[in-house]
Design an enzyme around this catalytic site. Sequence first.
Site, PDB file in Angstrom:
ATOM      1  N   GLY A  34       8.535   5.291  -8.613  1.00  0.00           N
ATOM      2  CA  GLY A  34       8.972   6.555  -9.222  1.00  0.00           C
ATOM      3  C   GLY A  34       7.856   7.589  -9.197  1.00  0.00           C
ATOM      4  N   ARG A  95      11.072   3.640  -2.078  1.00  0.00           N
ATOM      5  CA  ARG A  95      11.082   2.202  -2.348  1.00  0.00           C
ATOM      6  C   ARG A  95      11.274   1.522  -0.991  1.00  0.00           C
ATOM      7  NH1 ARG A  95      12.767   4.141  -7.560  1.00  0.00           N
ATOM      8  NH2 ARG A  95      11.127   3.398  -8.930  1.00  0.00           N
ATOM      9  N   CYS A  96      10.590   0.431  -0.757  1.00  0.00           N
ATOM     10  CA  CYS A  96      10.568  -0.152   0.585  1.00  0.00           C
ATOM     11  C   CYS A  96      10.795  -1.660   0.530  1.00  0.00           C
ATOM     12  CB  CYS A  96       9.224   0.163   1.241  1.00  0.00           C
ATOM     13  SG  CYS A  96       9.003  -0.611   2.849  1.00  0.00           S
ATOM     14  N   ASP A 126       3.974  -1.295 -11.543  1.00  0.00           N
ATOM     15  CA  ASP A 126       3.738  -2.729 -11.311  1.00  0.00           C
ATOM     16  C   ASP A 126       4.216  -3.184  -9.935  1.00  0.00           C
ATOM     17  OD1 ASP A 126       2.489  -3.192 -13.684  1.00  0.00           O
ATOM     18  OD2 ASP A 126       4.265  -3.955 -14.723  1.00  0.00           O
ATOM     19  N   THR A 148       3.100   6.532 -13.526  1.00  0.00           N
ATOM     20  CA  THR A 148       4.492   6.441 -13.980  1.00  0.00           C
ATOM     21  C   THR A 148       4.611   7.175 -15.300  1.00  0.00           C
ATOM     22  OG1 THR A 148       6.127   4.971 -15.004  1.00  0.00           O
ATOM     23  CG2 THR A 148       3.942   4.075 -14.779  1.00  0.00           C
ATOM     24  N   ASP A 150       6.515   6.464 -17.671  1.00  0.00           N
ATOM     25  CA  ASP A 150       6.955   5.586 -18.765  1.00  0.00           C
ATOM     26  C   ASP A 150       5.830   4.930 -19.560  1.00  0.00           C
ATOM     27  OD1 ASP A 150       9.543   6.135 -18.065  1.00  0.00           O
ATOM     28  OD2 ASP A 150       9.819   4.318 -16.868  1.00  0.00           O
ATOM     29  N   ASP A 152       4.464   2.208 -18.974  1.00  0.00           N
ATOM     30  CA  ASP A 152       4.867   0.810 -19.154  1.00  0.00           C
ATOM     31  C   ASP A 152       4.017  -0.156 -18.322  1.00  0.00           C
ATOM     32  OD1 ASP A 152       5.797   1.598 -16.699  1.00  0.00           O
ATOM     33  OD2 ASP A 152       7.815   0.806 -16.944  1.00  0.00           O
ATOM     34  N   ARG A 194      13.201   2.960 -19.039  1.00  0.00           N
ATOM     35  CA  ARG A 194      14.145   1.855 -18.839  1.00  0.00           C
ATOM     36  C   ARG A 194      13.633   0.569 -19.461  1.00  0.00           C
ATOM     37  NH1 ARG A 194      15.411   1.106 -12.863  1.00  0.00           N
ATOM     38  NH2 ARG A 194      13.936   2.805 -12.736  1.00  0.00           N
ATOM     39  N   LYS A 236      19.360  18.569 -46.369  1.00  0.00           N
ATOM     40  CA  LYS A 236      19.086  18.508 -44.924  1.00  0.00           C
ATOM     41  C   LYS A 236      20.390  18.764 -44.164  1.00  0.00           C
ATOM     42  CE  LYS A 236      16.489  15.710 -41.693  1.00  0.00           C
ATOM     43  NZ  LYS A 236      15.046  15.818 -41.713  1.00  0.00           N
ATOM     44  N   HIS A 272      16.197  13.206 -15.342  1.00  0.00           N
ATOM     45  CA  HIS A 272      15.068  13.366 -14.426  1.00  0.00           C
ATOM     46  C   HIS A 272      14.244  14.630 -14.622  1.00  0.00           C
ATOM     47  CE1 HIS A 272      16.883  10.088 -11.914  1.00  0.00           C
ATOM     48  NE2 HIS A 272      15.608   9.782 -11.917  1.00  0.00           N
TER      49      HIS A 272
HETATM   50  P1  ADP Z   1       6.935   0.865  -9.294  1.00  0.00           P
HETATM   51  O1  ADP Z   1       5.695   0.809  -8.459  1.00  0.00           O
HETATM   52  O2  ADP Z   1       7.118   2.206  -9.948  1.00  0.00           O
HETATM   53  O3  ADP Z   1       7.019  -0.304 -10.225  1.00  0.00           O
HETATM   54  P2  ADP Z   1       8.901  -0.397  -7.539  1.00  0.00           P
HETATM   55  O4  ADP Z   1       9.074  -1.588  -8.400  1.00  0.00           O
HETATM   56  O5  ADP Z   1      10.121   0.218  -6.940  1.00  0.00           O
HETATM   57  O6  ADP Z   1       8.179   0.814  -8.302  1.00  0.00           O
HETATM   58  O7  ADP Z   1       7.879  -0.784  -6.382  1.00  0.00           O
HETATM   59  C1  ADP Z   1       7.522   0.144  -5.387  1.00  0.00           C
HETATM   60  C2  ADP Z   1       7.438  -0.537  -4.041  1.00  0.00           C
HETATM   61  O8  ADP Z   1       6.425  -1.560  -4.095  1.00  0.00           O
HETATM   62  C3  ADP Z   1       8.686  -1.293  -3.587  1.00  0.00           C
HETATM   63  O9  ADP Z   1       9.619  -0.485  -2.964  1.00  0.00           O
HETATM   64  C4  ADP Z   1       8.124  -2.278  -2.598  1.00  0.00           C
HETATM   65  O10 ADP Z   1       7.863  -1.652  -1.362  1.00  0.00           O
HETATM   66  C5  ADP Z   1       6.796  -2.637  -3.249  1.00  0.00           C
HETATM   67  N1  ADP Z   1       6.951  -3.876  -4.037  1.00  0.00           N
HETATM   68  C6  ADP Z   1       7.531  -4.034  -5.229  1.00  0.00           C
HETATM   69  N2  ADP Z   1       7.510  -5.323  -5.635  1.00  0.00           N
HETATM   70  C7  ADP Z   1       6.883  -6.010  -4.655  1.00  0.00           C
HETATM   71  C8  ADP Z   1       6.550  -7.377  -4.461  1.00  0.00           C
HETATM   72  N3  ADP Z   1       6.854  -8.318  -5.372  1.00  0.00           N
HETATM   73  N4  ADP Z   1       5.922  -7.714  -3.309  1.00  0.00           N
HETATM   74  C9  ADP Z   1       5.616  -6.787  -2.389  1.00  0.00           C
HETATM   75  N5  ADP Z   1       5.910  -5.471  -2.522  1.00  0.00           N
HETATM   76  C10 ADP Z   1       6.523  -5.082  -3.619  1.00  0.00           C
END
Ligand code: ADP
Length: 342
Positions: A34, A95-96, A126, A148, A150, A152, A194, A236, A272
């Site tokens: 995000g 996101r990938c 994370d 982020t 959040d 978090d 979230r 109030k 957002h």
């Molecule tokens: P954030 O970094 O905000 O927590 P995501 O959880 O969507 O967001 O993670 C961002 C990107 O990091 C994912 O789209 C993916 O490419 C990579 N990623 C997330 N989790 C893993 C994992 N367990 N192993 C390898 N790559 C990861």
Amino acid sequence: MLNFFEEVALPVSIGAFGQQNTMINAIGVLTSGGDAPGMNAAVRAVTRAALNKGIRVYGIRRGYSGLISGDIIEMSARDVSGIIQRGGTILRTARCPEFRTEEGLQKAAEKCRELNMDGIVAIGGDGTFRGAADLSRHGIKCVGLPGTIDNDIACTEYTIGYDTAMNTAMEMIDKLRDTTASHDRCTVIEVMGRRAGYIALNTAIGVGAEAAIVLEENYDLDEIASNMLATKKQGKSHFLIVVAEGVGQTDVIARELQEKTGIESRVTVLGHVQRGGSPTMRDRVVATEMGYYAVELLAADKTDRVVGMKDGKIYDVDIQEALSMQKAFPERKYKMLYDTAF
Ligand code: ADP
């Protein structure tokens, strides 16, 4: 005339990790997951801090997707001009799912080697750090920066974007108070978060709301309703209730409060809008400090580190340790909200 950038672009510099004779040729910087206001300030700091150490910098677009596909541009100090005040991320984010596969990771590591890229600064949450840890197993040095809204991420008191998001929520709710008061209503406001109620709690305190409803704490609508009715008797006339997105019950909460109190209760979901906008001073400064620190780590040949804030100071921690930490919810602050709300 002295060319500042040529003059300071020496391979040797003195930083928090002492005199450094860095072996690092080039690093990449990416934003992932995000987006958050202040990511640009971090990208700027990473880019310029590295260039000033004689390290080349690549901007990797759209997170790990860009690393796999080669959507990468070499960055100059001028490429990060005029971005410190801009929300979003000039590098874009994505996101990938492919990066979670062995094949995707190998492609990414290969791309790094092709470009002589020894290290990466990955700005995100994370998930981004898990990806960074996986990439470092393929021989690329990785440092994570917490970006982020959040807040978090367990290893840090503060994440880039958090302050801006809370200020945006506060401004929006201040506006909502005007119309809520004019109609003697209750407004139930859903804020982002979230998995965490930090935005909800702090924003509720900052706007003088009657309650913050968060995932981390049990809530009692009967008690909130009876407090509303008792204070209504004392004069109030209007009420603000802040609910964290993760509770997933905003409409139900508004309906039940209306049924229990007879006070008209409407929902506003901020959504957002909280992700956007020019970063606050705090986000710009912290993002710069963290970006600068990340480059010092890579220049000192460190890897698998996450940069965070502890007791107000920037520090670093092992990435696996960071991922295994738990963050406590501030109980005293939560109690304080209710003790000062009615
Ligand atoms: P954030 O970094 O905000 O927590 P995501 O959880 O969507 O967001 O993670 C961002 C990107 O990091 C994912 O789209 C993916 O490419 C990579 N990623 C997330 N989790 C893993 C994992 N367990 N192993 C390898 N790559 C990861």
